[in-house]
Motif scaffolding. Structure first.
Motif, PDB file in Angstrom:
ATOM      1  N   PRO A 158       0.805  -1.233   0.000  1.00 20.07           N
ATOM      2  CA  PRO A 158       0.000   0.000   0.000  1.00 20.07           C
ATOM      3  C   PRO A 158       0.833   1.276   0.000  1.00 20.07           C
ATOM      4  O   PRO A 158       0.464   2.258  -0.643  1.00 20.07           O
ATOM      5  N   THR A 159       1.975   1.267   0.723  1.00 20.77           N
ATOM      6  CA  THR A 159       2.800   2.481   0.761  1.00 20.77           C
ATOM      7  C   THR A 159       3.398   2.794  -0.605  1.00 20.77           C
ATOM      8  O   THR A 159       3.482   3.954  -1.007  1.00 20.77           O
ATOM      9  N   VAL A 160       3.804   1.742  -1.332  1.00 21.15           N
ATOM     10  CA  VAL A 160       4.372   1.949  -2.665  1.00 21.15           C
ATOM     11  C   VAL A 160       3.279   2.386  -3.632  1.00 21.15           C
ATOM     12  O   VAL A 160       3.491   3.281  -4.467  1.00 21.15           O
ATOM     13  N   ASP A 161       2.116   1.788  -3.522  1.00 22.89           N
ATOM     14  CA  ASP A 161       0.988   2.182  -4.359  1.00 22.89           C
ATOM     15  C   ASP A 161       0.648   3.653  -4.138  1.00 22.89           C
ATOM     16  O   ASP A 161       0.432   4.414  -5.088  1.00 22.89           O
ATOM     17  N   ALA A 162       0.617   4.068  -2.860  1.00 23.92           N
ATOM     18  CA  ALA A 162       0.318   5.465  -2.532  1.00 23.92           C
ATOM     19  C   ALA A 162       1.406   6.393  -3.061  1.00 23.92           C
ATOM     20  O   ALA A 162       1.124   7.476  -3.580  1.00 23.92           O
ATOM     21  N   LEU A 163       2.665   5.965  -2.950  1.00 25.83           N
ATOM     22  CA  LEU A 163       3.794   6.769  -3.454  1.00 25.83           C
ATOM     23  C   LEU A 163       3.654   6.987  -4.955  1.00 25.83           C
ATOM     24  O   LEU A 163       3.812   8.109  -5.446  1.00 25.83           O
ATOM     25  N   ARG A 204      11.100  -3.658  -6.113  1.00 33.51           N
ATOM     26  CA  ARG A 204      12.469  -3.238  -6.423  1.00 33.51           C
ATOM     27  C   ARG A 204      12.531  -2.676  -7.837  1.00 33.51           C
ATOM     28  O   ARG A 204      13.128  -1.628  -8.084  1.00 33.51           O
ATOM     29  N   THR A 205      11.872  -3.376  -8.785  1.00 37.63           N
ATOM     30  CA  THR A 205      11.877  -2.926 -10.177  1.00 37.63           C
ATOM     31  C   THR A 205      11.130  -1.612 -10.333  1.00 37.63           C
ATOM     32  O   THR A 205      11.606  -0.682 -11.004  1.00 37.63           O
ATOM     33  N   ALA A 206       9.936  -1.526  -9.732  1.00 44.40           N
ATOM     34  CA  ALA A 206       9.142  -0.299  -9.849  1.00 44.40           C
ATOM     35  C   ALA A 206       9.896   0.894  -9.281  1.00 44.40           C
ATOM     36  O   ALA A 206       9.927   1.977  -9.882  1.00 44.40           O
ATOM     37  N   LEU A 207      10.532   0.714  -8.133  1.00 45.97           N
ATOM     38  CA  LEU A 207      11.267   1.827  -7.508  1.00 45.97           C
ATOM     39  C   LEU A 207      12.531   2.165  -8.295  1.00 45.97           C
ATOM     40  O   LEU A 207      12.973   3.318  -8.298  1.00 45.97           O
ATOM     41  N   SER A 264      20.491   9.267  -3.224  1.00 45.98           N
ATOM     42  CA  SER A 264      19.876   9.711  -1.979  1.00 45.98           C
ATOM     43  C   SER A 264      18.866  10.823  -2.239  1.00 45.98           C
ATOM     44  O   SER A 264      17.768  10.826  -1.676  1.00 45.98           O
ATOM     45  N   LYS A 265      19.229  11.727  -3.145  1.00 49.81           N
ATOM     46  CA  LYS A 265      18.297  12.801  -3.513  1.00 49.81           C
ATOM     47  C   LYS A 265      17.067  12.224  -4.216  1.00 49.81           C
ATOM     48  O   LYS A 265      15.941  12.664  -3.976  1.00 49.81           O
ATOM     49  N   ALA A 266      17.289  11.221  -5.088  1.00 50.22           N
ATOM     50  CA  ALA A 266      16.176  10.600  -5.805  1.00 50.22           C
ATOM     51  C   ALA A 266      15.242   9.880  -4.838  1.00 50.22           C
ATOM     52  O   ALA A 266      14.009  10.001  -4.920  1.00 50.22           O
ATOM     53  N   ALA A 267      15.818   9.122  -3.901  1.00 51.28           N
ATOM     54  CA  ALA A 267      15.007   8.402  -2.925  1.00 51.28           C
ATOM     55  C   ALA A 267      14.260   9.369  -2.016  1.00 51.28           C
ATOM     56  O   ALA A 267      13.080   9.157  -1.703  1.00 51.28           O
ATOM     57  N   ASP A 268      14.941  10.429  -1.580  1.00 51.09           N
ATOM     58  CA  ASP A 268      14.283  11.448  -0.748  1.00 51.09           C
ATOM     59  C   ASP A 268      13.082  12.042  -1.489  1.00 51.09           C
ATOM     60  O   ASP A 268      12.025  12.273  -0.905  1.00 51.09           O
ATOM     61  N   TYR A 269      13.284  12.293  -2.793  1.00 56.04           N
ATOM     62  CA  TYR A 269      12.203  12.862  -3.611  1.00 56.04           C
ATOM     63  C   TYR A 269      10.998  11.926  -3.618  1.00 56.04           C
ATOM     64  O   TYR A 269       9.860  12.349  -3.382  1.00 56.04           O
ATOM     65  N   LEU A 270      11.241  10.640  -3.872  1.00 55.08           N
ATOM     66  CA  LEU A 270      10.145   9.675  -3.940  1.00 55.08           C
ATOM     67  C   LEU A 270       9.493   9.438  -2.582  1.00 55.08           C
ATOM     68  O   LEU A 270       8.264   9.398  -2.463  1.00 55.08           O
ATOM     69  N   LEU A 271      10.330   9.284  -1.560  1.00 53.28           N
ATOM     70  CA  LEU A 271       9.792   8.994  -0.230  1.00 53.28           C
ATOM     71  C   LEU A 271       8.989  10.163   0.326  1.00 53.28           C
ATOM     72  O   LEU A 271       8.169   9.990   1.232  1.00 53.28           O
ATOM     73  N   GLY A 272       9.212  11.330  -0.226  1.00 50.62           N
ATOM     74  CA  GLY A 272       8.429  12.490   0.192  1.00 50.62           C
ATOM     75  C   GLY A 272       6.963  12.366  -0.162  1.00 50.62           C
ATOM     76  O   GLY A 272       6.131  13.109   0.362  1.00 50.62           O
ATOM     77  N   PHE A 273       6.624  11.405  -1.040  1.00 49.77           N
ATOM     78  CA  PHE A 273       5.222  11.203  -1.436  1.00 49.77           C
ATOM     79  C   PHE A 273       4.523  10.123  -0.612  1.00 49.77           C
ATOM     80  O   PHE A 273       3.347   9.866  -0.817  1.00 49.77           O
ATOM     81  N   VAL A 274       5.271   9.486   0.293  1.00 53.43           N
ATOM     82  CA  VAL A 274       4.656   8.481   1.161  1.00 53.43           C
ATOM     83  C   VAL A 274       3.809   9.190   2.212  1.00 53.43           C
ATOM     84  O   VAL A 274       4.257  10.166   2.818  1.00 53.43           O
ATOM     85  N   PRO A 275       2.574   8.739   2.435  1.00 54.91           N
ATOM     86  CA  PRO A 275       1.750   9.365   3.483  1.00 54.91           C
ATOM     87  C   PRO A 275       2.481   9.366   4.814  1.00 54.91           C
ATOM     88  O   PRO A 275       3.061   8.362   5.218  1.00 54.91           O
TER      89      PRO A 275
END
Length: 248
Positions: free
Chosen positions: A93-98, A138-141, A219-230
């Protein structure tokens, strides 16, 4: 489909086209596909029943020549069937929401994963296409990691062609970003990131700081994506999870 610019992912054999009232357009070239499966011969089933042992399945391959519906004429209008949505529970669910919150165009389907830089969209096969669906994340991320480099996001140089140092560096960024994101989200794929990362480091072997620079961009890319996690994960938390992660 992508190489030949077909508009859909629907395929059929020459005979199937005829059985549907249509036909393959003259001069069209087919595509070879291979179906792999196993079967247990009747005699083997009997032997196993007598000896109380497991029956031994025999693997086989079957080759077909298929044509895309774009190569056919006079087919019924409803012949192209959309792929069914993934069964509930296969996508975290967290990845779907992201994915939904990021606004990055994301398509599920086809038989390979990629990020289309020019059109700016990610496509990944459905989770059920993976032997272990957890590896879908892993592939989607990874592909979403590539998408963060778009000029409207983090604006990385993504102009390298396959096999070049630029390409290798971008692959490192995307895979490290996937590793960081998986670690932060508590997702543990059975396919390890380290082997893939190592293969691209070979291309950059004379640059002993490549992994450091790639990790910084990742790290910048992951921070960007993780910023969309509720209730989004703080960027600083990446630094703590990396220390325990296999790619650190």
């Amino acid at each position: 489909m992508i190489e030949r610019e077909f508009t859909g992912q629907s395929w059929l054999t020459f005979r199937q086209a005829l059985s549907l009232g249509g036909h393959v357009r003259r001069g069209e070239r087919g595509t070879t596909v291979v179906y792999a499966d196993r079967f247990v011969p009747y005699d083997e089933k009997r032997r196993a029943a007598v000896t109380d042992e497991d029956a031994q399945a025999i693997p086989f391959l079957k080759r077909f020549t298929v044509f895309n519906t774009d190569q056919c004429e006079e087919l019924p209008d409803d012949i192209a069937i959309a792929a069914p949505p993934p069964p509930a529970g296969l996508i975290e669910p967290t990845v779907d929401a992201l994915i939904k919150a990021s606004g990055i165009p994301f398509r599920i389907g086809g038989d390979r994963a990629f990020y289309a830089t020019t059109e700016d969209y990610v496509q990944v096969p459905p989770p059920q296409a993976y032997f272990e669906p957890i590896n879908w994340h892993r592939t989607a991320l990874h592909e979403l990691g590539h998408a963060t480099g778009h000029p409207s996001r983090l604006n990385r140089d993504q102009n390298g062609s396959y096999g070049t140092k630029k390409y290798a560096f971008e692959e490192l960024v995307a895979e490290l970003s996937s590793a960081f994101s998986c670690a932060s989200l508590g997702i543990v794929p059975t396919v390890r990131h380290a082997g893939y990362i190592g293969s691209w480091l070979q291309v950059l072997r004379e640059d002993n700081r490549a992994i450091v620079r790639a990790a910084s961009q990742a790290s910048k890319a992951a921070d960007y994506l993780l910023g969309f996690v509720p209730g989004s994960i703080e960027p600083a938390s990446l630094r703590s999870v990396v220390a325990d992660h296999e790619v650190a």
